[in-house]
Design a protein around this motif. Structure first.
Motif, PDB file in Angstrom:
ATOM      1  N   ARG A  54      22.220   1.305 128.448  1.00 52.80           N
ATOM      2  CA  ARG A  54      23.235   0.474 127.538  1.00 52.80           C
ATOM      3  C   ARG A  54      24.068   1.271 126.703  1.00 52.80           C
ATOM      4  O   ARG A  54      24.443   2.014 126.052  1.00 52.80           O
ATOM      5  N   LEU A  55      23.627   2.593 126.357  1.00 53.64           N
ATOM      6  CA  LEU A  55      24.384   3.641 125.863  1.00 53.64           C
ATOM      7  C   LEU A  55      25.092   4.956 126.396  1.00 53.64           C
ATOM      8  O   LEU A  55      25.505   5.562 126.089  1.00 53.64           O
ATOM      9  N   LEU A  56      25.453   4.765 127.927  1.00 53.92           N
ATOM     10  CA  LEU A  56      25.825   5.191 128.054  1.00 53.92           C
ATOM     11  C   LEU A  56      27.475   5.296 127.970  1.00 53.92           C
ATOM     12  O   LEU A  56      28.244   4.179 127.443  1.00 53.92           O
ATOM     13  N   GLY A  57      27.608   6.536 127.557  1.00 52.54           N
ATOM     14  CA  GLY A  57      29.181   7.197 127.274  1.00 52.54           C
ATOM     15  C   GLY A  57      29.247   6.908 126.104  1.00 52.54           C
ATOM     16  O   GLY A  57      30.613   6.752 125.335  1.00 52.54           O
ATOM     17  N   ALA A  58      27.978   6.355 125.299  1.00 52.30           N
ATOM     18  CA  ALA A  58      28.197   5.680 123.914  1.00 52.30           C
ATOM     19  C   ALA A  58      28.882   6.821 122.730  1.00 52.30           C
ATOM     20  O   ALA A  58      28.714   7.888 123.466  1.00 52.30           O
ATOM     21  N   SER A  59      29.313   6.397 121.823  1.00 49.31           N
ATOM     22  CA  SER A  59      30.122   7.455 120.883  1.00 49.31           C
ATOM     23  C   SER A  59      28.401   7.817 119.955  1.00 49.31           C
ATOM     24  O   SER A  59      27.712   6.610 120.360  1.00 49.31           O
ATOM     25  N   ARG A  60      28.506   8.877 119.015  1.00 46.90           N
ATOM     26  CA  ARG A  60      27.855   8.739 117.843  1.00 46.90           C
ATOM     27  C   ARG A  60      27.027   7.806 117.091  1.00 46.90           C
ATOM     28  O   ARG A  60      26.785   7.335 116.948  1.00 46.90           O
ATOM     29  N   GLN A  61      28.381   7.296 117.032  1.00 48.21           N
ATOM     30  CA  GLN A  61      28.665   5.986 116.113  1.00 48.21           C
ATOM     31  C   GLN A  61      27.664   4.985 116.656  1.00 48.21           C
ATOM     32  O   GLN A  61      26.684   4.640 116.089  1.00 48.21           O
ATOM     33  N   ASP A  62      27.549   4.457 118.110  1.00 48.81           N
ATOM     34  CA  ASP A  62      27.018   3.464 118.772  1.00 48.81           C
ATOM     35  C   ASP A  62      25.648   3.963 118.835  1.00 48.81           C
ATOM     36  O   ASP A  62      24.713   2.721 118.506  1.00 48.81           O
ATOM     37  N   VAL A  63      25.421   5.538 119.057  1.00 51.24           N
ATOM     38  CA  VAL A  63      23.886   5.401 119.103  1.00 51.24           C
ATOM     39  C   VAL A  63      22.948   5.461 117.841  1.00 51.24           C
ATOM     40  O   VAL A  63      22.159   4.800 117.649  1.00 51.24           O
ATOM     41  N   VAL A  64      23.691   6.020 116.429  1.00 52.04           N
ATOM     42  CA  VAL A  64      23.191   5.712 115.224  1.00 52.04           C
ATOM     43  C   VAL A  64      23.216   4.350 114.969  1.00 52.04           C
ATOM     44  O   VAL A  64      22.113   3.562 114.136  1.00 52.04           O
ATOM     45  N   SER A  65      24.071   3.489 115.177  1.00 48.21           N
ATOM     46  CA  SER A  65      23.567   1.977 114.828  1.00 48.21           C
ATOM     47  C   SER A  65      22.991   1.363 115.691  1.00 48.21           C
ATOM     48  O   SER A  65      21.680   0.916 115.689  1.00 48.21           O
ATOM     49  N   TRP A  66      22.270   2.033 117.012  1.00 49.24           N
ATOM     50  CA  TRP A  66      21.238   1.965 117.442  1.00 49.24           C
ATOM     51  C   TRP A  66      20.234   1.290 117.176  1.00 49.24           C
ATOM     52  O   TRP A  66      19.370   0.901 117.612  1.00 49.24           O
ATOM     53  N   MET A  67      19.726   3.184 117.003  1.00 52.21           N
ATOM     54  CA  MET A  67      18.082   3.302 116.245  1.00 52.21           C
ATOM     55  C   MET A  67      18.511   2.790 115.640  1.00 52.21           C
ATOM     56  O   MET A  67      17.475   3.074 114.593  1.00 52.21           O
ATOM     57  N   ALA A  68      19.466   2.514 114.293  1.00 52.93           N
ATOM     58  CA  ALA A  68      18.678   1.958 112.677  1.00 52.93           C
ATOM     59  C   ALA A  68      18.270   1.138 113.031  1.00 52.93           C
ATOM     60  O   ALA A  68      17.570   0.344 111.961  1.00 52.93           O
ATOM     61  N   GLY A  69      18.055  -0.228 114.285  1.00 60.94           N
ATOM     62  CA  GLY A  69      17.139  -1.121 114.230  1.00 60.94           C
ATOM     63  C   GLY A  69      15.548  -0.982 114.719  1.00 60.94           C
ATOM     64  O   GLY A  69      15.566   0.385 114.377  1.00 60.94           O
ATOM     65  N   PRO A  70      14.242  -1.595 113.857  1.00 62.25           N
ATOM     66  CA  PRO A  70      12.798  -1.180 113.979  1.00 62.25           C
ATOM     67  C   PRO A  70      12.440  -1.258 114.988  1.00 62.25           C
ATOM     68  O   PRO A  70      11.431   0.052 115.283  1.00 62.25           O
ATOM     69  N   LEU A  71      12.979  -1.405 116.117  1.00 63.18           N
ATOM     70  CA  LEU A  71      12.485  -1.201 117.458  1.00 63.18           C
ATOM     71  C   LEU A  71      13.307  -0.423 117.864  1.00 63.18           C
ATOM     72  O   LEU A  71      12.238   0.598 118.009  1.00 63.18           O
ATOM     73  N   PRO A  72      14.264  -0.106 118.236  1.00 64.44           N
ATOM     74  CA  PRO A  72      14.264   1.777 119.180  1.00 64.44           C
ATOM     75  C   PRO A  72      14.188   2.588 117.963  1.00 64.44           C
ATOM     76  O   PRO A  72      12.850   3.467 118.906  1.00 64.44           O
ATOM     77  N   ILE A  73      13.997   2.644 116.758  1.00 63.24           N
ATOM     78  CA  ILE A  73      12.854   3.998 116.134  1.00 63.24           C
ATOM     79  C   ILE A  73      10.855   4.178 116.672  1.00 63.24           C
ATOM     80  O   ILE A  73      11.423   5.103 116.283  1.00 63.24           O
ATOM     81  N   VAL A  74      10.981   2.934 116.104  1.00 62.89           N
ATOM     82  CA  VAL A  74       8.888   2.869 116.633  1.00 62.89           C
ATOM     83  C   VAL A  74       9.088   3.095 117.913  1.00 62.89           C
ATOM     84  O   VAL A  74       8.509   4.223 118.660  1.00 62.89           O
ATOM     85  N   LEU A  75       9.510   1.779 118.992  1.00 64.32           N
ATOM     86  CA  LEU A  75       9.788   2.281 120.619  1.00 64.32           C
ATOM     87  C   LEU A  75      10.549   3.899 120.888  1.00 64.32           C
ATOM     88  O   LEU A  75       9.601   4.848 121.743  1.00 64.32           O
ATOM     89  N   MET A  76      11.648   4.408 120.257  1.00 57.77           N
ATOM     90  CA  MET A  76      11.004   6.042 120.152  1.00 57.77           C
ATOM     91  C   MET A  76      10.571   6.634 120.187  1.00 57.77           C
ATOM     92  O   MET A  76      10.031   8.540 121.303  1.00 57.77           O
ATOM     93  N   ILE A  77       9.735   6.960 118.778  1.00 58.39           N
ATOM     94  CA  ILE A  77       8.734   8.058 118.884  1.00 58.39           C
ATOM     95  C   ILE A  77       7.867   7.755 119.452  1.00 58.39           C
ATOM     96  O   ILE A  77       7.282   9.031 119.586  1.00 58.39           O
TER      97      ILE A  77
END
Lengths: 132, 135
Positions: A54-77
């Protein structure tokens, strides 16, 4: 000798056996931790691969807004903790199998553990900074 | 080979024939492949860490990682990482099935060994097909 039926002498007390402690006194803890992190990594790495696509070629802003969700941040950690714990457990076995010199083996295992902890902390701090 | 006895005394132990005298059955190849991909994925965590730290630090640092990943070397590393991840994933599931007590007889582990190789190829190709389509 040959006329006796084969048998195994039990050198461990039933209590030690019940606790899963072997001659190394650490029992199956390492083995279990490797399996449990592996089991956790089955869904986590599938999720992470989907995220990467989903994040292929994404800008930093895309990554930041994706990571801001509760699920990605918990699952990433969770992914980072399981990955580095599993990595450290696995590399330890590899080093112990192939490195015969005591100094190099102990040094190698400590280096792997230290690096795994530092990289894991760097990843977790980064995830928190991106997500908050 | 010199090793220590159980009472700590140094003794000479006999050596078994080394690896090169054996044929390479699929189970042996998948076994060593599991280790090699595991070590490779360990090196791959450096890439993950770089990507996350850069995303946390600045636009410019993140643009540098994204640029590097799109270079031929970056693509090669990404390809190696995805192929290793799939291989270790499928071979790892095979290990978990063994741990549960199934699949130990020879026809079974020969088949599951080839299944790991086939699944790795298919999953890697599918992932890159999707990836290149959306990139």
């Amino acid at each position: 000798m040959s006329d006796r039926t084969p048998h195994v002498d039990m050198m461990r007390s039933p209590l030690g056996r019940a606790r899963g402690l072997g001659s190394a006194r650490a029992g199956a803890a390492h083995w279990w931790a490797e399996r449990i992190t592996a089991l956790a990594l089955v869904p986590l790495s599938l999720w992470f691969l989907c995220a990467v696509v989903r994040l292929l070629g994404a800008s930093r802003q895309d990554v930041v807004s994706w990571m801001a969700g509760p699920l990605p941040i918990v699952l990433m950690i969770a992914l980072v903790i399981a990955t580095f714990h599993h990595l450290q457990l696995g590399l330890r076995v590899v080093i112990e199998d192939y490195v015969t010199s005591d100094a190099a083996r102990i040094g190698g295992v400590l280096l792997v553990k230290g690096l795994s902890v530092l990289l894991a902390i760097a990843c977790i701090v980064s995830v928190l900074r991106i997500g908050f | 080979m010199v090793a220590r006895n159980s009472d700590g005394k140094l003794i000479a132990r006999p050596l078994s024939p080394h690896l090169h005298v054996y044929r390479w059955p699929i189970s042996m190849a998948v076994s060593i492949g599991h280790r090699i991909t595991g070590v490779g994925l360990g090196i791959g965590t450096l890439l993950l860490t770089w990507w996350l730290v850069a995303a946390a630090v600045s636009d410019q640092a993140f643009a540098t990682v994204q640029w590097f990943l799109a270079t031929p070397i970056g693509l090669l590393l990404l390809f190696g990482w995805t192929a290793s991840l799939w291989f270790h994933f499928f071979a790892g599931i095979r290990h978990l099935v063994w741990d549960a007590g199934y699949g130990f007889d020879k026809p079974h582990y020969d088949r599951s060994g080839w299944a790991v190789v086939a699944a790795t190829v298919v999953a890697t190709v599918v992932l890159w097909a999707i990836g290149l389509a959306v990139w």
